[in-house]
Structure formats: C-alpha cells, structure tokens
Design a protein around this motif. Structure first.
Motif, short mmCIF file in Angstrom:
data_model
loop_
_atom_site.label_atom_id
_atom_site.label_comp_id
_atom_site.label_asym_id
_atom_site.label_seq_id
_atom_site.Cartn_x
_atom_site.Cartn_y
_atom_site.Cartn_z
N GLY A 382 51.85 42.15 5.16
CA GLY A 382 52.48 40.87 5.46
C GLY A 382 53.05 40.24 4.21
N THR A 383 53.48 38.99 4.35
CA THR A 383 54.09 38.27 3.23
C THR A 383 53.45 36.90 3.09
OG1 THR A 383 55.79 37.25 4.61
CG2 THR A 383 56.29 39.43 3.64
N ALA A 384 53.55 36.34 1.90
CA ALA A 384 53.04 34.99 1.67
C ALA A 384 53.78 33.99 2.55
CB ALA A 384 53.20 34.62 0.19
N GLN A 385 55.09 34.21 2.74
CA GLN A 385 55.88 33.32 3.58
C GLN A 385 55.38 33.37 5.03
OE1 GLN A 385 60.04 34.23 3.64
NE2 GLN A 385 60.60 32.44 4.87
N GLY A 386 55.01 34.59 5.47
CA GLY A 386 54.50 34.74 6.83
C GLY A 386 53.19 34.00 7.04
N ILE A 492 42.75 40.93 1.73
CA ILE A 492 41.44 41.45 1.34
C ILE A 492 40.84 40.52 0.28
CG2 ILE A 492 40.17 43.42 0.43
CD1 ILE A 492 42.53 45.19 1.34
N CYS A 493 39.66 40.00 0.60
CA CYS A 493 38.98 39.04 -0.27
C CYS A 493 37.80 39.66 -1.01
CB CYS A 493 38.51 37.84 0.55
SG CYS A 493 39.77 37.18 1.65
N TYR A 494 37.34 40.82 -0.57
CA TYR A 494 36.34 41.67 -1.23
C TYR A 494 34.90 41.16 -1.15
CZ TYR A 494 40.47 43.93 -3.15
OH TYR A 494 41.67 44.56 -3.29
N GLN A 495 34.67 39.88 -1.38
CA GLN A 495 33.30 39.34 -1.40
C GLN A 495 33.21 38.16 -0.43
OE1 GLN A 495 32.34 41.77 -4.91
NE2 GLN A 495 30.95 40.55 -3.68
N HIS A 496 31.98 37.84 -0.02
CA HIS A 496 31.80 36.68 0.87
C HIS A 496 31.30 35.46 0.11
CE1 HIS A 496 27.69 38.34 0.73
NE2 HIS A 496 27.33 37.08 0.81
N PHE A 497 31.20 35.55 -1.25
CA PHE A 497 30.74 34.41 -2.05
C PHE A 497 31.53 33.16 -1.68
CE2 PHE A 497 29.91 37.39 -5.95
CZ PHE A 497 28.96 38.08 -5.22
N PRO A 498 30.93 31.98 -1.79
CA PRO A 498 31.66 30.74 -1.51
C PRO A 498 32.96 30.62 -2.31
CG PRO A 498 29.32 30.27 -1.75
CD PRO A 498 29.51 31.72 -2.11
N GLU A 499 32.93 31.07 -3.56
CA GLU A 499 34.14 30.98 -4.40
C GLU A 499 35.28 31.82 -3.83
OE1 GLU A 499 30.46 30.22 -6.67
OE2 GLU A 499 31.16 32.02 -5.60
N PHE A 500 34.95 32.99 -3.30
CA PHE A 500 35.98 33.87 -2.73
C PHE A 500 36.50 33.28 -1.41
CE2 PHE A 500 34.22 36.58 -5.88
CZ PHE A 500 35.16 37.56 -6.16
N GLN A 501 35.65 32.64 -0.65
CA GLN A 501 36.09 32.01 0.60
C GLN A 501 36.98 30.80 0.31
OE1 GLN A 501 33.44 31.75 3.98
NE2 GLN A 501 31.84 32.88 2.88
N GLN A 502 36.65 30.06 -0.73
CA GLN A 502 37.48 28.91 -1.10
C GLN A 502 38.88 29.37 -1.53
OE1 GLN A 502 36.75 25.42 -1.03
NE2 GLN A 502 38.98 25.49 -1.26
N VAL A 503 38.93 30.42 -2.32
CA VAL A 503 40.22 30.96 -2.75
C VAL A 503 41.02 31.46 -1.56
CG1 VAL A 503 41.28 32.92 -3.99
CG2 VAL A 503 39.55 31.50 -5.12
N ALA A 504 40.36 32.13 -0.63
CA ALA A 504 41.05 32.63 0.57
C ALA A 504 41.63 31.47 1.38
CB ALA A 504 40.09 33.44 1.42
N ASN A 506 42.55 28.56 0.20
CA ASN A 506 43.70 28.04 -0.55
C ASN A 506 44.92 28.93 -0.35
OD1 ASN A 506 42.49 25.76 -1.59
ND2 ASN A 506 41.72 26.81 -3.42
N HIS A 507 44.70 30.24 -0.25
CA HIS A 507 45.81 31.15 0.01
C HIS A 507 46.39 30.89 1.38
CE1 HIS A 507 47.56 34.99 1.47
NE2 HIS A 507 48.11 34.99 0.26
N PHE A 508 45.52 30.77 2.38
CA PHE A 508 45.99 30.53 3.74
C PHE A 508 46.79 29.22 3.83
CE2 PHE A 508 45.33 28.59 7.94
CZ PHE A 508 45.87 29.57 8.75
N LEU A 509 46.36 28.22 3.07
CA LEU A 509 47.03 26.92 3.10
C LEU A 509 48.27 26.86 2.21
CD1 LEU A 509 43.82 24.70 3.00
CD2 LEU A 509 45.34 25.05 4.97
N GLY A 510 48.58 27.98 1.55
CA GLY A 510 49.79 28.05 0.74
C GLY A 510 49.66 27.48 -0.65
#
Length: 525
Positions: A382-386, A492-504, A506-510
């Motif tokens: 996919g794409t970031a725009q998508g 792919i976020c690799y880990q379930h740590f809270p920090e990785f979920q927060q980053v994911a 932020n990515h989803f929210l652009g």
C-alpha cells in the motif's frame, strides 16, 4: 567487587584439576529451591567451577519440553538473581564468570526487567546503527547492575528459513552483510559498557526446520554455499575481533568430511574450520549440553562433556554432569590440552573483571524503544496516501484474541470514532472499510504462531471481503499465513510494546512516515 590474578600467576597457583574445573559452566536457576541452590554451591566449591549461566527455571529449560512442567512466575526475579550471584560467588574459590542469554535484555530470562526489540526488529532499521549500539550498551549496563559479565549474544545466524522453530525472530535478517553490520553495532555497544559477548550459533543455525533443543538439525549445503551465507558473518566478525564463539548443535556434513556428527562435538568443525581455517584464537563455548540434539545420545555421565572438550570447546555450557565430566577430562586429556583452554578462559575472565564498573540500574528502554519503533515501522503493502485517505472514512476496527484494550486503538480513538469488534469464526462483515490489528499469540512459528486454523480462516475471509488495512504487531513471518494479496495496506510493527503501538497509531493518523525495511522474504499465499 572481585579481582582476578594475572594468567601467569594463576597458571602456577591452580592445580590441573582446578584448571579443568574452570572450563565448566553449569546452569543456575532463578526459581530453584533452597536445596537446589545449596547443591550448586557445593558443586562450585568442590569442583572449582569457573562460570555459571543463569536461566529462569528448570521448568522452562530445554529438558522440560517433554515434561511440560508449569513455569512459575517470580515477581522478585531480579532481586533473586542478584542475591544468588552473590551466594554463588561466595562459594567459589576463584571468582565466577557470570553469563546469561540477554539477546533482547535481561527480560529474556528475568521478569520485570527492561526489554528491548528482537533482532528481527533491529534488522528492519535502515542504517541507524547508533540505535543498535545503544541497545547493546544498555543491555550490558543492565547486566552489570545485576553482577553479570557475559551476554551470550548476539545471534548472527542468517534468517533464511521461515519455519525455523528456534532462530527466526532472534536473527537480524536474511542478508549476510546486513547481519554483520547490525551485529557489529550490537557488539560494540556491549563492549563499550565492559561486558563480554558471544556470536552464535556456529556454523549457522538459520536454515533449519528442526529445533536443536529436541533433535539434531541437518544442513545439507555445500561448503561453498555455507561460506557465502551461513559462515560469512562468523568470518567477518572473527576478523574484527570477538570475545567468543558459541558452537551450535548442527549436523553439517560438508564441513566434517561427510560425517553427521554434531558440530558441537566435531573436531573437524571446531578445530578445523573455526580454529585453523578461520583463525579464531578466542574462547569457544558450546551451546547448552543438556539440549537433546546431543544429550540423548550420550547417557553415560561425563561422556558428552569429554567429547565436547576434546572437540575443541573451552567452556562447556549447561553441563548436567560436571563432576563426572571433570573426572573424565582429567583422566583422558593431555595436560597441554587443559592448559590451552584454561589460558583462554582465564584471560577472558581477566578481561571481564578488569572491565568492571559500578553502575546503577536505570530503565532507559521506553525512549530507546520509541525511537526504534519510529525507524523500523515498515509499509509492506500500500501507500502512505492510501492509509491517510482510509483514516478519514467511517471504518470498523477488528482485533484478535483478548486485545480489546490496546494503546493502538486507544490513541486512534482520541481522534476518530469507530466500533471495535473481535475477530471470531462466526463474524460476518462485508464491503466495509476495516482497520485490522493483529497481535500474534506467540513469536515462534510452531502452531501457526498460536493462531488456530479457525482464526486464520476468519481473518483471511474478512480480508477477502472487505477493504482491510492491516497492522501486524508481531513476527512478520505471520504474513505467510495471511492472504496479503487481498489486503489494501499492510504495515509491519514487529513488537506489541506500547511504544510500537503508539508509533503505529501516529502512522495511521498521518503523523509520520514508515521508514523500515522488511529484513526477510514473505512467501505469498
């Protein structure tokens, strides 16, 4: 703080039996009973044991695979670890070298201690060797604060078999040059804090589908192929200078003149390939000798220990028959043979104790993990725009198992309204925009990473019938079981740590771009 005599003095002071005792590394367990603790204290004292390696409990050790004993949690593991180290040091005539497997931190063995990302996550970083250096250094500081001198890491096996039951996520990836680059950064960080390292599992455990805790894996490759792939990281890192090399339990006929002997007890592989051809002059340590790849074939107490030593191992890890092994070695080995290994081991001890610094435990894992999460997040499809376009729509959020409350959905929920629904075999959703968060129940590939067949079928049905944007918080090899072709986006976020979920989130929210690169190949369904 312990001190250790220079090698020339020690060589004159220790008897031959004491020197041989320095080559043994029995296991120590956090959850041992007082009776078991006292038994190890006597063993250390009477047999002049030179080192010990800490594990969580006997129930989680390799020999428990058949017994299925329950692993009891110990909230006070860290304090117990420090207390036991002191007790065992007090029992030793000569200071013990304390080792542990802390590939991703003390948390690999000890509860309630800092955990850092798996090697496969670090493998997703594009460069950023400074972050891997910091991981190695911080793990080393955590080790020192507990009284540990030797981190039996990093794994430098090539991750080239998705069905590998024991390496996989513990490897930096499938590209040999990248493995060397990242292992180098990890080693330098560890050394910077004064802790020893060990590259493993020579001659390369990546391309196996057999768990050497249970059986002997066979690698049927030519020597040329092995030199290009499996052996490449070992050779490069040995040339740079490493403290030790751990030899795995592997049958590699091409390196042993067609013989199927385990590498851990093969003179051809240790003395021939590792010592002579690769020129390694440091300490060779065996992989755990209780592992069934070798232990089940040598029921006579002391025989395996002798074979491992005679093949060229200087330190015998997880010896279950120290007393008998010591007797066998002192009976059969040449004096010069014992002296050579003792010299290497004692000089390694000198380095470890000479590097000792006083440190206070500090948990720096959260900010470091956050930075690694930002740099490793991988847009696989996919794409970031998508993703940004999708996030503006009315969507339903799906999750697996018990992960109803998770930082990923919570962070998104502060800006978006959506319904959360658990994936079940009976769930029916069609033609909807779907945000799917997958949290694999386990990191190892056995039993479909912990997913049931029904769960996987339901997940793939939902992907086929909807516009699904998938965020995977776990081992990327899970995608081998997912219908990736039908998904709109896969992150792919690799880990379930809270920090990785927060980053994911932020990515989803652009709010940030994915910068990582998948370090392994996914097989499309």
């Amino acid at each position: 703080m312990h001190s250790i005599a220079p090698y020339p003095i020690a060589s004159q002071k220790l008897s031959l039996a004491e020197k041989a005792g320095q080559l043994f590394m029995p296991a120590a367990f956090i959850n041992d009973s007082e009776e078991e603790i006292e038994r190890l204290e006597r063993l250390i004292s009477e047999q002049h044991v030179g080192s010990i390696c800490f594990f969580h409990s006997r129930a989680s050790a390799a020999t428990n695979f058949e017994g299925k004993r329950k692993v009891v949690k110990n909230e006070g593991s860290y304090d117990t670890l420090k207390s036991l180290i002191q007790r065992y040091q007090n029992a030793a005539k000569y200071p013990l070298l304390i080792a542990i497997d802390a590939e991703w931190g003390l948390a690999m063995r000890i509860e309630n201690t800092p955990q850092y990302p798996y090697a496969i996550t670090l493998g997703a970083l594009r460069g950023n060797d400074d972050l891997i250096f910091r991981v190695g250094r911080q793990i080393a500081i955590d080790c020192l604060s507990a009284g540990i001198h030797w981190n039996l890491a990093p794994v430098v096996d090539i991750n080239n078999n998705p069905n590998n039951p024991v390496i996989g996520y513990r490897s930096f990836g499938e590209v040999a040059t990248s493995v060397v680059e990242k292992a180098t950064a990890y080693i330098k960080g560890t050394q910077d804090a004064g802790v020893l390292t060990s590259i493993k599992h020579f001659p390369g455990h990546g391309d196996t589908a057999t768990d050497s805790h249970l059986g002997l894996p066979v690698i049927a490759k030519t020597k040329t192929e092995l030199l290009e792939k499996e052996l490449y990281p070992f050779k490069k890192l040995i040339d740079q200078g490493v403290d030790s090399v751990m030899v795995g339990h592997l049958s590699v006929p091409a390196l042993a003149y067609g013989k199927h002997t385990s590498s851990s007890i093969s003179k051809d592989i240790i003395k021939g390939v590792l010592r002579q051809e690769m020129g390694f002059k440091g300490v060779v340590i065996s992989d755990a000798l209780n592992m069934h790849a070798v232990s089940k074939n040598y029921p006579k107490k002391g025989e395996l220990e002798w074979l491992a030593f005679d093949a060229g191992n200087d330190i015998l890890c997880f010896t279950e028959h120290t007393k008998e092994g010591l007797a066998r070695i002192t009976e059969k080995a040449r004096k010069e043979q014992i002296e050579e290994s003792f010299e290497r081991v004692w000089k390694l001890k000198q380095k470890a104790f000479g590097n000792q610094v006083v440190v206070s435990p500090t948990d720096e894992s959260a900010p470091l993990n956050l930075k690694i999460a930002e740099k490793s997040l991988t847009l696989y499809k996919g794409t970031a725009q998508g993703v940004r376009h999708f996030s503006e729509k009315d969507f339903v959020a799906l999750y697996n198992s018990s992960h109803f409350e998770n930082p990923f959905f919570q962070a998104i929920g502060r800006e978006k309204k959506f319904n959360k629904v658990q994936v079940t075999p009976s769930l029916e959703i069609k033609d909807r925009s779907v945000l799917m968060a997958l949290f694999p129940p386990q990191v190892k590939p056995n039993n479909n990473f912990g997913f049931s067949d029904e769960e996987l079928k339901a997940i793939n049905t939902l992907i086929a019938g909807n516009k699904v944007h998938l965020y995977l918080f776990g081992n990327p090899y899970v995608l081998n079981h997912i219908n990736t072709e039908k998904a709109k986006t896969i992150v792919i976020c690799y880990q379930h740590f809270p920090e990785f979920q927060q980053v994911a989130a932020n990515h989803f929210l652009g709010n940030l771009e994915a910068q990582g690169r998948l370090p392994v190949t996914i097989r499309e369904l």
